[in-house]
Write a protein that holds these residues in place. Sequence first.
Motif, PDB file in Angstrom:
ATOM      1  N   PRO A 364       3.113  -4.800  -3.615  1.00  0.00           N
ATOM      2  CA  PRO A 364       1.441  -3.999  -1.928  1.00  0.00           C
ATOM      3  C   PRO A 364       2.994  -3.652  -0.333  1.00  0.00           C
ATOM      4  O   PRO A 364       2.423  -2.967   0.311  1.00  0.00           O
ATOM      5  CB  PRO A 364       1.124  -5.051  -1.292  1.00  0.00           C
ATOM      6  CG  PRO A 364       1.941  -6.408  -2.283  1.00  0.00           C
ATOM      7  CD  PRO A 364       2.360  -6.438  -3.216  1.00  0.00           C
ATOM      8  N   LYS A 365       3.806  -4.158  -0.103  1.00  0.00           N
ATOM      9  CA  LYS A 365       5.070  -3.915   0.305  1.00  0.00           C
ATOM     10  C   LYS A 365       5.799  -2.350   0.019  1.00  0.00           C
ATOM     11  O   LYS A 365       5.893  -2.172   0.749  1.00  0.00           O
ATOM     12  CB  LYS A 365       6.006  -4.879   0.524  1.00  0.00           C
ATOM     13  CG  LYS A 365       5.140  -6.490   1.261  1.00  0.00           C
ATOM     14  CD  LYS A 365       6.724  -6.799   1.230  1.00  0.00           C
ATOM     15  CE  LYS A 365       6.356  -8.766   1.410  1.00  0.00           C
ATOM     16  NZ  LYS A 365       6.922  -9.622   0.748  1.00  0.00           N
ATOM     17  N   HIS A 366       5.748  -1.874  -1.040  1.00  0.00           N
ATOM     18  CA  HIS A 366       6.545  -1.300  -1.562  1.00  0.00           C
ATOM     19  C   HIS A 366       5.998   0.309  -0.903  1.00  0.00           C
ATOM     20  O   HIS A 366       4.770   0.978  -0.673  1.00  0.00           O
ATOM     21  CB  HIS A 366       6.297  -0.743  -2.963  1.00  0.00           C
ATOM     22  CG  HIS A 366       7.137   0.301  -3.325  1.00  0.00           C
ATOM     23  ND1 HIS A 366       7.612   1.785  -2.963  1.00  0.00           N
ATOM     24  CD2 HIS A 366       8.821   0.309  -4.169  1.00  0.00           C
ATOM     25  CE1 HIS A 366       8.592   2.232  -4.387  1.00  0.00           C
ATOM     26  NE2 HIS A 366       8.870   0.644  -4.485  1.00  0.00           N
ATOM     27  N   LYS A 367       6.566   1.106  -0.173  1.00  0.00           N
ATOM     28  CA  LYS A 367       6.431   2.038   0.481  1.00  0.00           C
ATOM     29  C   LYS A 367       5.762   3.712  -0.051  1.00  0.00           C
ATOM     30  O   LYS A 367       6.533   3.437  -1.911  1.00  0.00           O
ATOM     31  CB  LYS A 367       7.665   2.878   0.971  1.00  0.00           C
ATOM     32  CG  LYS A 367       8.034   1.740   2.509  1.00  0.00           C
ATOM     33  CD  LYS A 367       7.432   1.487   3.350  1.00  0.00           C
ATOM     34  CE  LYS A 367       8.072   0.761   4.707  1.00  0.00           C
ATOM     35  NZ  LYS A 367       6.875   1.138   5.805  1.00  0.00           N
ATOM     36  N   ILE A 368       4.656   4.215   0.600  1.00  0.00           N
ATOM     37  CA  ILE A 368       4.314   5.313  -0.542  1.00  0.00           C
ATOM     38  C   ILE A 368       5.105   6.756   0.032  1.00  0.00           C
ATOM     39  O   ILE A 368       5.315   6.714   0.994  1.00  0.00           O
ATOM     40  CB  ILE A 368       2.775   5.336  -0.702  1.00  0.00           C
ATOM     41  CG1 ILE A 368       2.169   3.966  -0.378  1.00  0.00           C
ATOM     42  CG2 ILE A 368       2.566   6.512  -0.823  1.00  0.00           C
ATOM     43  CD1 ILE A 368       2.387   3.594  -1.986  1.00  0.00           C
ATOM     44  N   ILE A 369       5.190   7.286  -1.021  1.00  0.00           N
ATOM     45  CA  ILE A 369       5.432   9.281  -0.893  1.00  0.00           C
ATOM     46  C   ILE A 369       5.410   9.303  -2.022  1.00  0.00           C
ATOM     47  O   ILE A 369       4.480   8.932  -3.137  1.00  0.00           O
ATOM     48  CB  ILE A 369       7.590   8.477  -0.701  1.00  0.00           C
ATOM     49  CG1 ILE A 369       7.715   8.254  -2.495  1.00  0.00           C
ATOM     50  CG2 ILE A 369       8.006   8.461   0.271  1.00  0.00           C
ATOM     51  CD1 ILE A 369       9.379   9.430  -2.173  1.00  0.00           C
ATOM     52  N   ILE A 370       5.346  11.036  -0.981  1.00  0.00           N
ATOM     53  CA  ILE A 370       5.074  12.087  -2.600  1.00  0.00           C
ATOM     54  C   ILE A 370       6.283  12.207  -3.429  1.00  0.00           C
ATOM     55  O   ILE A 370       6.789  12.856  -3.298  1.00  0.00           O
ATOM     56  CB  ILE A 370       3.944  13.135  -1.882  1.00  0.00           C
ATOM     57  CG1 ILE A 370       3.115  13.230  -1.602  1.00  0.00           C
ATOM     58  CG2 ILE A 370       4.162  13.984  -3.353  1.00  0.00           C
ATOM     59  CD1 ILE A 370       2.177  14.342  -0.921  1.00  0.00           C
ATOM     60  N   PRO A 371       6.404  12.236  -4.965  1.00  0.00           N
ATOM     61  CA  PRO A 371       7.689  11.796  -5.004  1.00  0.00           C
ATOM     62  C   PRO A 371       8.017  13.471  -5.574  1.00  0.00           C
ATOM     63  O   PRO A 371       7.259  14.384  -5.929  1.00  0.00           O
ATOM     64  CB  PRO A 371       7.434  11.134  -6.967  1.00  0.00           C
ATOM     65  CG  PRO A 371       5.921  11.530  -6.539  1.00  0.00           C
ATOM     66  CD  PRO A 371       5.418  11.295  -5.915  1.00  0.00           C
ATOM     67  N   SER A 372       9.267  13.683  -5.946  1.00  0.00           N
ATOM     68  CA  SER A 372      10.226  15.248  -6.035  1.00  0.00           C
ATOM     69  C   SER A 372       9.509  15.949  -7.096  1.00  0.00           C
ATOM     70  O   SER A 372      10.069  17.052  -7.547  1.00  0.00           O
ATOM     71  CB  SER A 372      11.373  15.517  -5.868  1.00  0.00           C
ATOM     72  OG  SER A 372      11.599  14.169  -7.046  1.00  0.00           O
ATOM     73  N   ASN A 373       9.130  14.767  -7.758  1.00  0.00           N
ATOM     74  CA  ASN A 373       8.409  15.658  -9.341  1.00  0.00           C
ATOM     75  C   ASN A 373       6.558  15.510  -9.098  1.00  0.00           C
ATOM     76  O   ASN A 373       6.780  15.937 -10.152  1.00  0.00           O
ATOM     77  CB  ASN A 373       8.794  14.840 -10.415  1.00  0.00           C
ATOM     78  CG  ASN A 373       8.269  13.593 -10.652  1.00  0.00           C
ATOM     79  OD1 ASN A 373       8.085  12.798  -9.641  1.00  0.00           O
ATOM     80  ND2 ASN A 373       8.132  13.165 -11.318  1.00  0.00           N
TER      81      ASN A 373
END
Length: 543
Positions: A364-373
Amino acid sequence: MNLANLPEAYERVKNDLKDRNVLEALGHTTNISDNLKQKWKQTFKEYGYDKAEFVNGNIILSRKGTTTFSSLPELLSSCYIYEYYSLLDEYRESLMEIIKNAAPDKDDKVYTNWAKEARDKHSGPFITYIDESSLSDSNKTIMKEFVTDYTSWSGDKSGRTVNRADFSQSAAYKILNVSQSLSSMHDYYKYYKDRDLYKLTLEEVNKILDDYHSSDFYHINSPIKDGKNIIYYGAPGTGKSYNINNIIKETYSDYDAAKDNNDNVFRVTLHPEYTYTDFVGQLLPHSDDNKNVDYKFTPGVFTNALIQAKNHSDNKIYLVLEEMSRANVAAVFGDLFQLLDRKNGSSEYAINNEEIAKKVYEDPKHKIIIPSNLTILGTVNTSDQNVFVMDTAFKRRFDWKYVSTNAGADSEDFKNKNNPKINIGDDTIVAWKSLYQALNRFIVGELGLSEDKQIGPYFIKFEGANPATAHELVRDKLLQYLWEDINSAAVEMYTSSNRLFEDKDKISSFSDLYNKFGKKEKVFSDSFIKSLGVSDVGNSSED
């Protein structure tokens, strides 16, 4: 005495705060190393506290039956800014040593008035005494800037003056953009007289910041670095979705949108009722074999695309959003909006979202991003843009690729399957390509309407239909659009005396138009028929 350059130090701190996302990283920290906890507990005990606890990012201190609450982010932020806070204090102490040596036995009110005079008028005793001091010329210049230009060190013209012992607290809060009235960060400064404690805490702060920015922390290690946000826009029927399908086929040659036959492609059509929870996911009831009901997070298309991108980092993942202008996309994206800024293919900024993080990373602590793939491809019908208007901030985070009304009209597929002869009434036969292009010219040139009212070659998909079926498709799919969106708009705007259809005494309602066209009677005006002006208009005895 040799004073450090305060404005330079201020700029370094400002840039570091931005470049390292300091407040975001420290603000979401809920735990520190056991070694540091123990050191702080020992320090609190030395300052008279009976008990100190670190619980889920909170610090609970007890002394003689009284409990005080603070937070771990406040403690860590105080350590981060302490060096700059100490530099401000050093300046104040040096200044007041000069002033009190030159003008002893003055009360604080006098010093405050002198400080205001220096700040507001760049003159007065403060300036005089600095000039008369034993400071070097370079230090005199720096000190005078300190007392006259508060913006050079994060001060506030309406705030505390530099003679006050607590002025550095306000400056530290201001540079961090933290409300002093809501924070107890300044309470921790006194503890850093213990240099071992300060050094140990600062090492933890830097470790948190380094971890926050490391690729292992929230980026997906993918060899694919070309993730993009692209919107294809144009009039209805121009082949925007067709363009997207071709892009996907460059990676997955067997992709078939109708069959939805590729696990790396996620597709959804937006509509006015489409929401953030549809897009991201929501808590829904689930029952087990014993009929016990529990609520679990059910991922939406965006979260499912993230899961696929993480689990298959060597693959290109596509998220296709059809008809984006038909939904309130700002509300649909919500906090995900921040992810749309990209750098090297992935999100430049991360967000926190516990439900997504648990589903994608099981943390739950992991940051969210839109990945490069992961690439986002969208479509927008220009005729729908007034349904939900996209704001400029949202628009600029996408590349916008215009699809012309003539795109695809010369392809073999169009010629073979989508260009039938149409009886438009009174035995006048015209090819679909000539008809739709004549309509587009008439809509803009004669009726004075904007290009977003035009149509594309695939506004109707004939798919090799015979003449009778093609005529019915035009009646059932085109006439209503022309009547409601084109003819009505032109009449309301009073832009042209030309009419698309016959006069009102012949066609006064859509019912008249529909029935007459169905009987292959004349419905279009003479001016439009004349505007066709192409060689494939002719007469026919076709039934």
